[in-house]
Design an enzyme around this catalytic site. Structure first.
Site, mmCIF file in Angstrom:
data_model
loop_
_atom_site.group_PDB
_atom_site.id
_atom_site.type_symbol
_atom_site.label_atom_id
_atom_site.label_comp_id
_atom_site.label_asym_id
_atom_site.label_seq_id
_atom_site.Cartn_x
_atom_site.Cartn_y
_atom_site.Cartn_z
ATOM 1 N N GLY A 88 75.952 5.409 91.709
ATOM 2 C CA GLY A 88 75.680 6.518 90.799
ATOM 3 C C GLY A 88 74.801 7.598 91.415
ATOM 4 O O GLY A 88 75.031 8.795 91.217
ATOM 5 N N CYS A 135 63.913 2.850 88.005
ATOM 6 C CA CYS A 135 63.432 3.599 89.162
ATOM 7 C C CYS A 135 61.967 3.966 89.033
ATOM 8 O O CYS A 135 61.309 4.219 90.024
ATOM 9 C CB CYS A 135 64.271 4.855 89.334
ATOM 10 S SG CYS A 135 66.020 4.510 89.181
HETATM 11 C C1 LIG Z 1 71.907 7.199 83.954
HETATM 12 C C2 LIG Z 1 71.852 6.726 85.379
HETATM 13 N N1 LIG Z 1 72.286 7.530 86.353
HETATM 14 C C3 LIG Z 1 72.283 7.159 87.645
HETATM 15 C C4 LIG Z 1 71.790 5.923 88.032
HETATM 16 C C5 LIG Z 1 71.814 5.537 89.469
HETATM 17 O O1 LIG Z 1 72.908 4.710 89.728
HETATM 18 P P1 LIG Z 1 72.945 3.747 91.017
HETATM 19 O O2 LIG Z 1 71.922 2.669 90.764
HETATM 20 O O3 LIG Z 1 74.343 3.233 91.061
HETATM 21 O O4 LIG Z 1 72.617 4.578 92.208
HETATM 22 C C6 LIG Z 1 71.288 5.049 87.040
HETATM 23 C C7 LIG Z 1 70.687 3.752 87.426
HETATM 24 O O5 LIG Z 1 69.762 3.265 86.798
HETATM 25 C C8 LIG Z 1 71.340 5.450 85.683
HETATM 26 O O6 LIG Z 1 70.900 4.665 84.711
#
Ligand SMILES: Cc1ncc(COP(=O)(O)O)c(C=O)c1O
Length: 402
Positions: free
Chosen positions: A69, A339
Site C-alpha cells: 500500500g 505506523c
Molecule cells: C489506510 C492505509 N494506507 C496505507 C497503508 C500502508 O500499506 P502497506 O502496509 O501495505 O504499505 C496502511 C497500513 O497500515 C493503511 O492502513
C-alpha cells in the site's frame, strides 16, 4: 497465546495464500524471461491479474503490481503530481483530508517541501467523514491550479467510510484526477455498503495491499485508469506498462489474487459476522464512565463504519498504558495507526476530527479479522471494563504526581 485485535495493522496469511506460495515459490521463474519457465510464470501472472481486476471492478490492464500500500500511495500521489505539473506548471495544489494515512500524508508533505506543492486540507466532520460540500467549494476555486485530490476509502484508525463515489464525481466534474487509498476498505466493507469497485468509484487511481486481507506482506497494487498518465517513481526494466519497474513477484501476485477472490466471494457473510462481534465489544464499553466511541456510530449508520473496527478514547487514561495493560492481560490492541504506535504523540486523525490533545490521548483501537473467534470477543468484552477503570486510575494518579 494472546488474543489478536490488531487486524488493521496486519492479518494472518490465509491457507489459500500458503497453498499458492508453497506450490510456486520453489519453482517460479522470472515472468519476463523468454524460456518456457518464464512463459509459464507470465501466464500465471496474467491469470492473477485478471482475477484481481475482477475482484476490484477493474480491467486487467489497469492493475499495476507494487510492493504494498505504501508504494502504491507514493506512486499515485507523486506520479500524478509530477505528471500534471509537467503538463501545466500552474498545477501545484494537492487536496487531501487531514485523516489520510501517513503513506499519503507524508508523501504530500514531501512534495510540499521538495517539489513546490501546496497542500489544501479537505475538512472532515467530527466522525472523520469528508465534508463533500466543502470539497465542492475547494474544487470550484481555480481548478486549473489543482494537480490532484486524494481521499482514503476508509480510515484505518476510526473506521469511517468515505463517500467515495460522490468525491469521485465532484473531482471528475472539476477535471481533477482523484486517488483513493482503499487499503483498509477492500475486504472490510460494512454489511450492505457498496463494495470497493474501482470503475464505480470514478477514481483515477486506487491503492490496495495484500497483507491486510490475508495475502503475504510485500505485495499490493495500484489500479490506474487507462486514460490516466503517471510519472514513474521507480525506473528500471520497464515492467507494468513502464509505470513500475522491478521483477514481478509471481508467487506473491498469485497468492494475492487468490485471496482477493476468496475475500470477495465471502465478503457479505464475513461482514455480517464481524459486525456482530464488533457490536458485542461496543456493548461491553458502551456507557462506561469516561469512554467515548470515535468515528461513526454503527448502530445509527452501519454503512459508515468498517465492519471490523471499534475505536474509543478513555478520558484521563493514556493510550499507551491502556495498550500495555491489555497486553499484559493477553490482548493485542493498538492506540491507532500501526505506523505511529509507540510514539507518544496524539493521533493526527483524531486531531483532524477536532479532538483536543487531551481527548485524543487515551485512544484505543480494536480491529477484528478472519481469525477472530466468539471466544476472543467474549474474553475481551469481559476484561475491558476492569482494565479501562484501572487505566483511568493510573492516568489520574500520574496527573496528580505532575
Ligand atoms: C489506510 C492505509 N494506507 C496505507 C497503508 C500502508 O500499506 P502497506 O502496509 O501495505 O504499505 C496502511 C497500513 O497500515 C493503511 O492502513
Amino acid at each position: 497465546m494472546s488474543r489478536y485485535f490488531d487486524h488493521a495493522a496486519t492479518t494472518a496469511v490465509k491457507p489459500t495464500a500458503v497453498e499458492v506460495l508453497t506450490e510456486l515459490l520453489p519453482t517460479v521463474a522470472n515472468p519476463s524471461s523468454l524460456h518456457g519457465a518464464g512463459r509459464k510464470a507470465r501466464l500465471a501472472v496474467d491469470s492473477a491479474r485478471e482475477q484481481l481486476a475482477a475482484a476490484v471492478g477493474a480491467d486487467p490492464s489497469e492493475v499495476i503490481f507494487t510492493s504494498g500500500g505504501t508504494e502504491a500511495d507514493n506512486l499515485a500521489v507523486k506520479g500524478l503530481y509530477w505528471q500534471r505539473r509537467s503538463e501545466n506548471p500552474a498545477r501545484r495544489r494537492v487536496l487531501l483530508p487531514g485523516i489520510e494515512h501517513h503513506a499519503v500524508l507524508d508523501t504530500a508533505e514531501w512534495l510540499q517541501t521538495h517539489e513546490g506543492a501546496e497542500l489544501v486540507i479537505i475538512p472532515v466532520d467530527a466522525e472523520g467523514v469528508v465534508e463533500t460540500e466543502a470539497l465542492a467549494a475547494l474544487l470550484a476555486d481555480e481548478p486549473e491550479t489543482i494537480a490532484l485530490a486524494t481521499a482514503m476509502w476508509a480510515n484505518n484508525e476510526v473506521g469511517s467510510v468515505q463517500p467515495v463515489a460522490e468525491i469521485g464525481q465532484l473531482c471528475a466534474e472539476a477535471g481533477v484526477p482523484f486517488h483513493t487509498d482503499a487499503v483498509q476498505a477492500f475486504g472490510g466493507e460494512p454489511a450492505g455498503a457498496a463494495p470497493v469497485d474501482f470503475a464505480e468509484s470514478g477514481a483515477s487511481a486506487m491503492a490496495i495491499s495484500g497483507h491486510k486481507i490475508g495475502a503475504p506482506v510485500g505485495i499490493g497494487a495500484l489500479l490506474v485508469r487507462r486514460d490516466v498518465k503517471l510519472t514513474p517513481v521507480l525506473h528500471g526494466g520497464g515492467q507494468e506498462r513502464d509505470i513500475r519497474s522491478g521483477t514481478l513477484d509471481t508467487a506473491g501476485i498469485c497468492a494475492f489474487a487468490a485471496v482477493a477472490r476468496e475475500v470477495v466471494a465471502g465478503r457479505a457473510a464475513e461482514a455480517a459476522r464481524l459486525t456482530g462481534l464488533r457490536d458485542q465489544l461496543l456493548a461491553a464499553v458502551d456507557g462506561l464512565e469516561g469512554v467515548t466511541l470515535r468515528g461513526p456510530d454503527p448502530r445509527l449508520h452501519p454503512q459508515r463504519r468498517l465492519a471490523n473496527n471499534l475505536h474509543i478514547t478513555v478520558d484521563g487514561a493514556e493510550g499507551d498504558s491502556l495498550l500495555f495493560m491489555l497486553d499484559m492481560a493477553g490482548f493485542d490492541t493498538a492506540t491507532g495507526s500501526a505506523c505511529t504506535a509507540g510514539v507518544p504523540r496524539p493521533s493526527h486523525v483524531l486531531m483532524a476530527m477536532g479532538l483536543s490533545e487531551a481527548e485524543a490521548r487515551g485512544a484505543q483501537r480494536f480491529t477484528l479479522g478472519w481469525t477472530t473467534t466468539e471466544e476472543d470477543v467474549a474474553a475481551l468484552a469481559a476484561a475491558l471494563p476492569g482494565i479501562i477503570a484501572q487505566s483511568r486510575q493510573a492516568g489520574l494518579a500520574a496527573q496528580r504526581r505532575t
